[in-house]
Design a protein around this motif. Structure first.
Motif, PDB file in Angstrom:
ATOM      1  N   LEU A 154       2.348   1.755  -3.379  1.00  0.00           N
ATOM      2  CA  LEU A 154       1.315   2.246  -4.299  1.00  0.00           C
ATOM      3  C   LEU A 154       1.070   3.731  -4.089  1.00  0.00           C
ATOM      4  CD1 LEU A 154      -1.483  -0.418  -4.563  1.00  0.00           C
ATOM      5  CD2 LEU A 154      -0.392   0.817  -6.410  1.00  0.00           C
ATOM      6  N   PRO A 167       0.813  -1.227   0.000  1.00  0.00           N
ATOM      7  CA  PRO A 167       0.000   0.000   0.000  1.00  0.00           C
ATOM      8  C   PRO A 167       0.845   1.275   0.000  1.00  0.00           C
ATOM      9  CG  PRO A 167      -0.863  -1.554   1.597  1.00  0.00           C
ATOM     10  CD  PRO A 167       0.435  -2.121   1.096  1.00  0.00           C
ATOM     11  N   ALA A 195      -8.072   4.374  -4.756  1.00  0.00           N
ATOM     12  CA  ALA A 195      -9.006   3.268  -4.521  1.00  0.00           C
ATOM     13  C   ALA A 195      -8.255   1.938  -4.490  1.00  0.00           C
ATOM     14  CB  ALA A 195     -10.074   3.255  -5.611  1.00  0.00           C
ATOM     15  N   LEU A 196      -7.288   1.787  -5.402  1.00  0.00           N
ATOM     16  CA  LEU A 196      -6.498   0.551  -5.463  1.00  0.00           C
ATOM     17  C   LEU A 196      -5.711   0.352  -4.167  1.00  0.00           C
ATOM     18  CD1 LEU A 196      -5.929  -1.654  -7.571  1.00  0.00           C
ATOM     19  CD2 LEU A 196      -3.847  -0.423  -8.165  1.00  0.00           C
ATOM     20  N   THR A 197      -5.162   1.460  -3.638  1.00  0.00           N
ATOM     21  CA  THR A 197      -4.411   1.380  -2.384  1.00  0.00           C
ATOM     22  C   THR A 197      -5.318   0.903  -1.252  1.00  0.00           C
ATOM     23  OG1 THR A 197      -3.207   3.300  -3.174  1.00  0.00           O
ATOM     24  CG2 THR A 197      -2.828   2.647  -0.904  1.00  0.00           C
ATOM     25  N   ASP A 198      -6.539   1.478  -1.192  1.00  0.00           N
ATOM     26  CA  ASP A 198      -7.472   1.058  -0.145  1.00  0.00           C
ATOM     27  C   ASP A 198      -7.799  -0.422  -0.259  1.00  0.00           C
ATOM     28  OD1 ASP A 198      -7.549   3.508   0.949  1.00  0.00           O
ATOM     29  OD2 ASP A 198      -9.388   4.161  -0.045  1.00  0.00           O
ATOM     30  N   LEU A 199      -7.928  -0.861  -1.520  1.00  0.00           N
ATOM     31  CA  LEU A 199      -8.308  -2.250  -1.784  1.00  0.00           C
ATOM     32  C   LEU A 199      -7.222  -3.212  -1.320  1.00  0.00           C
ATOM     33  CD1 LEU A 199     -10.965  -2.838  -3.283  1.00  0.00           C
ATOM     34  CD2 LEU A 199      -9.574  -3.557  -5.222  1.00  0.00           C
ATOM     35  N   LEU A 200      -5.954  -2.830  -1.518  1.00  0.00           N
ATOM     36  CA  LEU A 200      -4.846  -3.744  -1.242  1.00  0.00           C
ATOM     37  C   LEU A 200      -4.382  -3.683   0.201  1.00  0.00           C
ATOM     38  CD1 LEU A 200      -2.692  -3.432  -4.447  1.00  0.00           C
ATOM     39  CD2 LEU A 200      -4.013  -5.369  -3.661  1.00  0.00           C
ATOM     40  N   ARG A 201      -4.908  -2.723   0.948  1.00  0.00           N
ATOM     41  CA  ARG A 201      -4.495  -2.623   2.349  1.00  0.00           C
ATOM     42  C   ARG A 201      -4.967  -3.889   3.060  1.00  0.00           C
ATOM     43  NH1 ARG A 201      -4.779   3.293   3.876  1.00  0.00           N
ATOM     44  NH2 ARG A 201      -2.929   3.221   2.591  1.00  0.00           N
ATOM     45  N   LEU A 231      -8.243   6.710  -8.883  1.00  0.00           N
ATOM     46  CA  LEU A 231      -8.110   5.282  -9.190  1.00  0.00           C
ATOM     47  C   LEU A 231      -7.024   4.635  -8.343  1.00  0.00           C
ATOM     48  CD1 LEU A 231      -8.547   5.186 -13.071  1.00  0.00           C
ATOM     49  CD2 LEU A 231     -10.149   4.473 -11.294  1.00  0.00           C
ATOM     50  N   LEU A 232      -5.854   5.262  -8.308  1.00  0.00           N
ATOM     51  CA  LEU A 232      -4.755   4.661  -7.544  1.00  0.00           C
ATOM     52  C   LEU A 232      -5.048   4.694  -6.044  1.00  0.00           C
ATOM     53  CD1 LEU A 232      -1.792   5.970  -9.649  1.00  0.00           C
ATOM     54  CD2 LEU A 232      -2.391   3.608  -9.274  1.00  0.00           C
ATOM     55  N   ARG A 276       1.129   6.674  -6.799  1.00  0.00           N
ATOM     56  CA  ARG A 276       0.065   7.670  -6.982  1.00  0.00           C
ATOM     57  C   ARG A 276       0.650   9.084  -7.027  1.00  0.00           C
ATOM     58  NH1 ARG A 276      -3.111  10.889  -3.831  1.00  0.00           N
ATOM     59  NH2 ARG A 276      -1.878  10.361  -2.016  1.00  0.00           N
TER      60      ARG A 276
END
Lengths: 388, 252
Positions: free
Chosen positions: A316, A313, A377-383, A374-375, A320
Motif C-alpha cells: 500500500l 501495508p 491512513a489506510l496503511t495504518d489501518l491495515l497494519r 487517505l492512503l 501511495r
C-alpha cells in the motif's frame, strides 16, 4: 519537569511572529480593473483602516502571549485561536473585496496577496506544531480544518464574487470539472495498471533471480529519464504505430493525447510499485512462513493467507508513492495534449494569467495531499495489530 | 599497507569513472554533432522545413540547464544540510518535529505545481525556476540529512563525547561522515528531480534544454522534441552515474 513545561514554546512564538511580520509588511490583496492589467497591491492597513489592522492583530498577539508560558491548557487555547484566525482569512478577503474593489467595474478582480498566502502557510504550520505538541490524533487535526473550510465556502458563495480565482473558474466551470475527471481517470488507470503489472513482475522476480537484476536495471534507468523527455520520446513511436496499425488508431492511440501519457505514467509508476511489492513479499519473517507450513497450509494458502496480508501495508505504501507521483506527472502530460488540470497551468503560463495557473495548480496540490493522507491512513489501518 | 592493493584500488577507481565519462562524452558528442544526424531526423519528420533545432546552440542550452540546476542544487544543499544540522543541535531541537514533518509532507507537492505557484510570486524567467528548484530540492536533502544524523548509534556519539570531542568536532568528524551516504542519496534524488523540473521551466520563459521539446510540441515538430529529450536524458544519466560512483554501495 515543571521548568520544562513553562519554557516558552519558541516554535509557536517564531511562527506567529513571522505571521505578524508578513501580515503587516506584505500586500494583503491585489486589485486590477480587468484581466489584462496587472493588479496593484493593497497593504493590510488599506483593507480596513488602521483600526481594522489592529483588530486583526489581536489574536496573533494573544497567541504570542500564550506561547510565552505554554501549559497544555494555554496551548489548547492557542490552537483554538489559530483555527479562528484561519477561519477569519476568507472573511478578511471578503472585507477587502467589499472595501477595495470598485463595484462600478464588472470586470474588476481581486488577487490574493503574498501576505495572506504566507499567513495561511505559517498558520497551517502552527496547527501542525500544536497538534503534535498536544499529541492530538490525526483525525482530530483534519477535523480542526473543517471550520476554516466552511468559512471559505460561505465567503466564496456570498461575498467573494470579485476574487480572480473564482472569476477564472466561472468562465470554465464545466471544463474544470472535466479536467479533474480526466486527471483522476489518468492517475487511476495508471496506478491500477502498474499495480497489476508491478505485482506480477515482483512475483516473477521472486521466482527467477535473473529477471530481478534486469528488471530493476531497466526500471531504475527509466526513472532517471526526465518526464518531459519521456513524454516527448513516446511521441514518435506512437505516432508511427497509429499510422501503421489500424486497430490501435481506432482505439484513439496517437502520438499526442492519453496514450503516450498513460504509457509514461505506467513506466514511472512501475519502479516504486515493484520495489515495494518485492521488498514486502521478501521481508516476511521466514519463521512465520515455516509455522504456517507446519500447520499444514498449502503453498497457495501460505501466500494468500499469510504472506500477502503481512506484506499488504508495504505494498500500500508503494501505491501511495505511485499515486502522489502520478498526480504530479499527469500535470506535465497536459503538454502533450493529455488533458487534466495541467492544461490550466500551461494555458495560464502562456497567457500570463496567474490566476488561471492557480486554478490548475491548487487542485493538484490538494489532490496530492488528499491521496497521501487517505492512503497513509489506510496503511495504518491495515497494519496487523498496529505492529511495526 | 602494501603497494599492491593500493594500485589495484587505483585501477578500480579509474574503472569506476568509466561510466560517467562515457555518458559525458555521449552528451557532448550529441550536443556538438546533432546536425550530423539530420538524415535520421528527416525520417521522423519528412515534411518539416527544418529538422534540427537552430534557435540556440545545444551547448549553450546545456550550459544554461546546468547553471540553473547547479545553482539550485548548491543553495539547496547549503540550506538543507544547514537546517537539518541546526534542528539536531540542542538549541534547535524544538524545531525538529516541525521540520521533519514539513520535509516528509513537502514530498507530496508535485514539482510542476511548485513551479507554477512560484511564477505568480516571482514572475517569468530564470529566478522563479531557481527558487522553485531550491524549495523542492530542499526537501529530500533535509529528510535524508535528518535520517542520517538521527540514525547514528547513540553509543558512537557517547564514545566521541567521552573522548573529549567538542560539539563542532562531533559534527565534523563523526556525525557528518557517518551520515554522508544517506545525505548523498538525498542530494542525488534532489538533483535528478531538478534536472527534469528545470526542463519544464522552459514553459515559464527560462531557456534551457526544455526549449526544443516545448517548441517541438507547440509546432508539432517531433524531431525537435527528440533532440531535447535525448539531450536531457543523456544529461540525467551522466549526473546519475556520477552520483552512483560517488556513493559506494548505498542502496537506493
Amino acid at each position: 519537569m515543571r521548568r520544562d513545561r513553562t519554557r516558552p514554546n519558541i516554535v509557536l512564538a517564531s511562527l506567529l511572529l513571522a505571521t505578524l511580520v508578513a501580515w503587516v509588511g506584505l500586500d494583503a490583496v491585489s486589485v486590477a480593473p480587468n484581466r489584462i492589467v496587472p493588479g496593484s497591491g493593497v497593504a493590510a492597513w488599506e483593507v480596513a483602516g488602521l483600526a481594522g489592522l489592529a483588530v486583526s492583530l489581536l489574536p496573533l498577539l494573544a497567541g504570542l502571549w500564550l506561547a510565552g508560558r505554554p501549559t497544555p491548557g494555554r496551548l489548547r487555547l492557542a490552537l483554538g485561536l489559530v483555527v479562528v484566525m484561519l477561519a477569519a482569512l476568507p472573511a478578511w478577503l471578503a472585507l477587502a473585496a467589499a472595501n477595495r474593489v470598485d463595484p462600478e467595474l464588472p470586470q474588476a478582480r481581486m488577487g490574493i496577496g503574498a501576505g495572506v498566502w504566507v499567513a495561511l502557510f505559517l498558520l497551517l504550520l502552527a496547527v501542525i506544531e500544536l497538534r503534535s505538541r498536544l499529541a492530538l490524533s490525526r483525525a482530530l487535526g483534519w477535523a480542526l480544518l473543517l471550520a476554516p473550510l466552511a468559512s471559505l465556502a460561505t465567503c466564496l458563495a456570498l461575498w467573494l464574487e470579485p476574487l480572480a480565482l473564482r472569476q477564472e473558474y466561472r468562465g470554465r466551470s464545466e471544463q474544470f470539472l472535466g479536467a479533474i475527471g480526466e486527471h483522476l481517470l489518468l492517475v487511476g488507470v495508471a496506478v491500477t495498471v502498474s499495480l497489476v503489472l508491478g505485482v506480477g513482475l515482483a512475483l516473477a522476480m521472486r521466482h527467477w533471480p535473473g529477471v530481478q537484476k534486469v528488471g530493476f536495471g531497466v526500471l531504475n534507468f527509466l526513472q532517471t529519464i526526465p518526464s518531459l523527455a519521456l513524454f516527448g520520446l513516446l511521441l514518435a513511436p506512437l505516432a508511427w504505430l497509429a499510422a501503421n496499425v489500424e486497430w490501435l488508431a481506432a482505439l484513439g492511440v496517437s502520438g499526442i493525447g492519453w496514450a503516450p501519457a498513460l504509457l509514461a505514467l505506467v513506466g514511472y509508476s512501475l519502479l516504486p510499485m515493484v520495489r515495494n511489492t518485492f521488498v514486502a513479499l521478501d521481508e516476511v519473517d521466514p519463521g512465520v512462513i515455516e509455522a504456517a507450513r507446519g500447520m499444514g497450509m498449502s503453498r497457495g494458502q501460505v501466500f494468500r493467507q499469510v504472506r500477502l496480508p503481512l506484506a499488504l501495508p508495504v505494498i500500500l505504501e508503494g501505491i501511495r508513492i505511485t499515486s502522489v507521483q502520478a498526480i504530479g506527472l499527469t500535470a506535465v502530460a497536459a503538454l502533450i495534449g493529455a488533458g487534466g488540470l495541467g492544461t490550466f497551468i500551461f494555458q495560464g503560463l502562456g497567457q500570463a494569467a496567474m490566476d488561471l495557473v492557480l486554478l490548475g495548480a491548487l487542485p493538484i496540490l490538494v489532490m496530492a495531499l488528499l491521496a497521501d493522507a487517505l492512503l497513509g491512513a489506510l496503511t495504518d489501518l491495515l497494519r496487523p495489530g498496529g505492529a511495526r | 599497507m602494501s603497494r599492491g592493493p593500493a594500485r589495484l584500488s587505483a585501477v578500480r577507481a579509474g574503472r569506476r569513472w568509466l561510466a560517467p565519462a562515457l555518458w559525458l562524452l555521449l552528451l557532448l558528442g550529441a550536443c556538438l554533432g546533432m546536425a550530423r544526424f539530420e538524415g535520421l531526423f528527416r525520417l521522423v519528420e519528412p515534411d518539416s522545413r527544418a529538422v534540427i533545432y537552430a534557435r540556440a546552440d545545444f551547448l549553450v542550452l546545456l550550459g544554461r540547464h546546468l547553471q540553473v540546476v547547479g545553482v539550485a542544487a548548491l543553495l539547496a544543499i547549503l540550506l538543507g544540510v544547514g537546517a537539518a544540522v541546526a534542528v539536531t543541535r540542542r538549541g534547535g531541537r524544538d524545531f525538529l518535529p516541525l521540520v521533519a514533518q514539513l520535509a516528509s509532507m513537502g514530498q507530496t507537492f508535485p514539482p510542476v505545481a511548485v513551479l507554477a505557484l512560484a511564477v505568480p510570486v516571482l514572475g517569468f524567467g530564470t529566478l522563479p525556476i531557481i527558487v522553485a528548484l531550491v524549495l523542492y530540492g530542499l526537501l529530500p536533502i533535509v529528510r535524508n540529512t535528518l535520517a542520517g544524523i538521527e540514525g547514528i548509534d547513540p553509543g558512537v556519539r557517547e564514545a566521541a563525547r567521552g573522548m573529549g570531542m567538542t560539539g563542532g568536532q562531533l559534527l565534523r568528524q563523526v556525525e557528518l561522515p557517518l551520515a554522508a551516504p544517506v545525505i548523498l542519496a538525498g542530494i542525488r534524488t534532489s538533483v535528478t528531480i531538478n534536472i527534469a523540473t528545470a526542463a519544464i521551466g522552459a514553459t515559464v520563459g527560462a531557456s534551457n534544454l526544455g526549449d526544443p521539446i516545448i517548441s517541438g510540441i507547440v509546432n508539432g515538430n517531433t524531431a525537435y522534441v527528440l533532440q531535447g529529450a535525448v539531450l536531457i536524458g543523456l544529461l540525467a544519466l551522466t549526473v546519475d552515474s556520477l552520483f552512483a560512483r560517488l556513493q559506494p554501495a548505498a542502496p537506493r
